[in-house]
Design an enzyme around this catalytic site. Structure first.
Site, mmCIF file in Angstrom:
data_model
loop_
_atom_site.group_PDB
_atom_site.id
_atom_site.type_symbol
_atom_site.label_atom_id
_atom_site.label_comp_id
_atom_site.label_asym_id
_atom_site.label_seq_id
_atom_site.Cartn_x
_atom_site.Cartn_y
_atom_site.Cartn_z
ATOM 1 N N GLU A 180 26.124 76.467 63.600
ATOM 2 C CA GLU A 180 26.917 75.380 63.001
ATOM 3 C C GLU A 180 28.120 75.895 62.219
ATOM 4 O O GLU A 180 29.221 75.358 62.328
ATOM 5 C CB GLU A 180 26.033 74.498 62.100
ATOM 6 N N HIS B 90 14.619 66.343 58.642
ATOM 7 C CA HIS B 90 15.428 65.665 59.661
ATOM 8 C C HIS B 90 15.742 64.224 59.286
ATOM 9 O O HIS B 90 15.999 63.405 60.167
ATOM 10 C CB HIS B 90 14.704 65.681 61.018
#
Lengths: 375, 323
Positions: free
Chosen positions: B59, B128
């Site tokens: 990322e 998440h």
């Protein structure tokens, strides 16, 4: 000024380097740094019309050295504030590297980037004004020492997050590849950055996509105060880089010809479409990490030993031995650098402050404004 | 035309790619896999691997590369699979994308669009299920969008790409299957909040995944004879205080619904702006429904209890109206 000592007998040589000393060859494009009229006149008076590469390398190292010595003095006088990271001792790295690049190449640097900016063609006036925080600075006084920018010369900063510039370099190179532009993006960083995830992610992306990135590691052996062996499990930095299937090069970063030669070869390979390359330049900073650093983590004898290999006096000694330099010419270069520094300091001193009314400028791009020199 | 939020987003991507050769999409599994939420399905076949670019799980690297590509003259759309993983790229978003223009004295813009799924509600547990829109909305230099309707899913990308500065688009994961009627005039701005349901007795401000919950609560309240206005914030930075204040001046009561945690929430900012702007128009202290201050748990009944729900909104409105 920071004194460089003449080598003493019996001083241990630096670790062996793969690169051979450069042949006297001309810089491929390397736009000569912009100089003041006074400076140009001084150089012209003493030197031939187009000085050979060696003399330009020497003159540019002197320009960086004299500029930074003045910065240290101005810091003491309170004219420059914030963090100031001096490059004194490492000048051969920026000088050899910037001369090895072409004018159309992109450069992403670190917070120890004064020399890189100067040799990329940012005027000393604009650099000094930036240090003073003046509106005439190369980042309008918004960046300071750590954030020198000149997008018109494809100099993308001045990045004060260790490793922060590496992904940017990958992206610039990706843009070039997707747009069919043949250009090298050189990314300068210290060995400390090689412990950051950004280094590994960037090496992987650049190698995976075969992007034209030249990773230039200036290994000065200390990540702020932490010695290489105390921060890296693998201290052979080329071996570390090679694990990403990237071509690696190593040069004595105290020898400007070796740097120029090595970076030229690496850049040529990248430019020819050979994918990214990694260059380790083995160097040393003579001064503390920043003006706040008491420098307690290094042996004084170690510093002295490296000073004996100072890039300016060793190179000028070589040139004299080769008959390419006289003491008069050296003094003329030095005087020209000093004059340039004096003029830049005057310029910065007299430059106006940006009005506080403009404080919120450039947070966003105003309608119709230029989005940057890249387009 | 009836369309899903996912399909609306895909159409927007396809249109952007077709209209401008500088646009490319980059992210984890956007190509061969078709996007982890299937948003970019089919685009690899249409535009090829150079422009629908699969990235490693990296990322920080690929978001930073997006910033660099934007500096280099392209118009990257970088998909970070979810806001949770964007934390790995935070340095490049906060220390590069948002700062570069100002820090360089206005020399370069970063025309980058970052897309990411956000939010809880699918039993994905604590790592998440984050809603961190307000972290990004704190940062000067970036624009933060939260499309909550099929029209905004279809319409927000084009103006985001036209913006010369970084734009972060939060797509609530619960909305991808949402279906709605896409009007012919779906084109929209990325500056104004939108009144989704006019009302008179209280203003309910919501965004993203909480908008459908607020609308459902409004229906339930209407059945009980309470008429509330529902305002979709849409643009989380910069906040459209004009639309927000105009609504408060009509209804004199304000409730903010926010899936973020209460402390330091976007709801806190909205209420502060309301108090600063139209304190004397208020008939009651402003209120908010936020997530409970707990990592979002896995078990469904606990997750439901942690998040804003229509019933909580109904109860909060009634308390606001003292009924």
């Amino acid at each position: 000024m920071t004194r460089e000592r003449k080598p003493a007998v019996g001083v241990q040589a630096p670790p062996p380097c793969k690169s051979k000393p450069a042949q006297a060859k001309h810089s491929p494009v390397a736009a000569p740094a912009k100089r003041t009229r006074k400076d140009r006149a001084a150089v012209a008076a003493a030197a031939p019309e187009t000085p050979p590469l060696e003399l330009r390398l020497l003159a540019d190292m002197l320009r960086i050295r004299r500029m930074e010595e003045k910065c240290a003095e101005l810091y003491g006088a309170g004219k420059i504030r914030g963090f100031l990271h001096l490059y004194i001792g490492e000048e051969a790295c920026a000088t050899g590297t910037m001369h090895a690049l072409a004018a159309e190449d992109s450069v992403v640097a670190t917070y120890r980037e004064h020399g890189h900016a100067l040799l990329r063609g940012v005027s000393m006036d604009a650099i000094m004004a930036e240090m003073f925080g003046k509106a005439a600075g190369c980042s309008r006084g918004r960046g300071g020492s750590m954030h020198l920018f000149d997008v018109s010369r494809r100099f993308y900063g001045g990045n004060a997050i260790v490793g922060g510039g590496l992904p940017l370099a990958v992206g610039l190179a990706l843009a070039d590849m997707l747009q069919g532009v043949r250009r090298v993006t050189a990314c300068v960083f210290g060995e400390g950055a090689m412990a950051e995830g950004a280094f590994h992610e960037s090496m992987n992306l650049a190698a995976l996509w075969q992007l034209p990135v030249l990773f230039c590691c200036e290994n000065n052996l200390y990540a702020m105060g932490t010695a290489l062996a105390r921060s890296e499990s693998q201290t052979d930095l080329c071996a570390k880089a090679a694990s990403y299937k990237v071509a690696t090069f190593r040069a004595d970063g105290m020898d400007v010809r070796a740097v120029f030669d090595t970076v030229s070869r690496a850049a040529q390979q990248v430019r020819a479409g050979g994918g990214p390359a990694f260059v380790e330049l083995q160097t040393y900073r003579f001064r503390a990490h920043s003006m706040f650093d008491p420098d307690l983590y290094r042996d004084k004898a170690e510093i002295e030993q490296w000073k004996q290999r100072g890039p300016i006096h060793s190179f000028s000694g070589q040139l004299k031995a080769e008959g390419l330099l006289t003491e008069e010419l050296f003094l003329a270069f030095d005087a020209a650098a000093a004059a340039e520094v004096a003029a830049a300091t005057d310029f910065a001193e007299q430059a106006p402050w940006e009005p506080v009314a403009d404080l919120l400028k450039d947070v966003h791009t105003p309608a119709g404004a230029d989005e940057g020199g890249a387009r | 035309m009836r369309i899903s939020y996912r399909e609306a987003m895909r159409q927007a991507l396809r249109e952007a790619m077709a209209n401008d050769a500088r646009v490319f999409l980059m992210g984890e599994d956007v190509g061969r896999y078709g996007g982890s939420y299937a948003v970019s399905k089919g685009l690899l076949e249409e535009f090829g691997p150079e422009r629908i670019r699969d990235t490693p799980l990296s990322e920080l690297g690929f978001v930073g590369a997006g910033v660099g590509a934007a500096l280099g003259g392209l118009r990257p759309i970088v998909e970070v699979m979810t806001v949770n993983f964007s934390l790995l790229a935070l340095d490049q978003i906060v220390n590069s994308a948002s700062l570069l223009r100002h820090m360089s004295g206005g020399q370069c813009s970063v025309p980058l669009v970052l897309r990411m799924a956000t939010g809880a509600g699918r039993q994905l547990a604590a790592q998440h299920s984050h809603s961190l829109e307000n972290w990004y909305a704190h940062i000067p230099g970036i624009r933060v969008l939260a499309p909550a309707t099929v029209a905004d899913a279809r319409g927000m990308l084009a103006p985001a790409l036209a913006d010369p500065d970084p734009v972060v688009i939060f797509e609530h994961a619960q909305l991808y299957n949402l279906e709605g009627e896409l009007a012919d005039d779906w084109r929209c701005d990325i500056a104004r909040a939108a009144v989704r349901r006019p009302g008179t007795q209280a203003s309910v401000f919501a965004y993203g995944g909480c908008l459908p919950k607020a609308l459902q609560a409004a229906d339930e309240l209407a059945a009980a004879g309470i008429d509330v206005e529902v305002v979709d914030l849409r643009v989380l930075r910069p906040l459209d205080i004009d639309t927000i204040a105009a609504s408060v001046r009509r209804t004199h009561r304000a409730l903010v619904v926010d899936e973020g945690w209460r402390s330091g929430s976007l709801a806190a900012e909205v209420i502060a702006r309301i108090v600063e702007t139209c304190f004397y128009d208020l008939d009651a202290p402003p209120a908010r429904v936020c997530s409970e201050e707990v990592p979002i748990p896995y078990a469904k009944h606990l997750e439901d209890a942690a998040l804003p729900q229509p019933a909580k909104i109904v109860a909060a409105v009634k308390e606001l109206l003292n009924v």
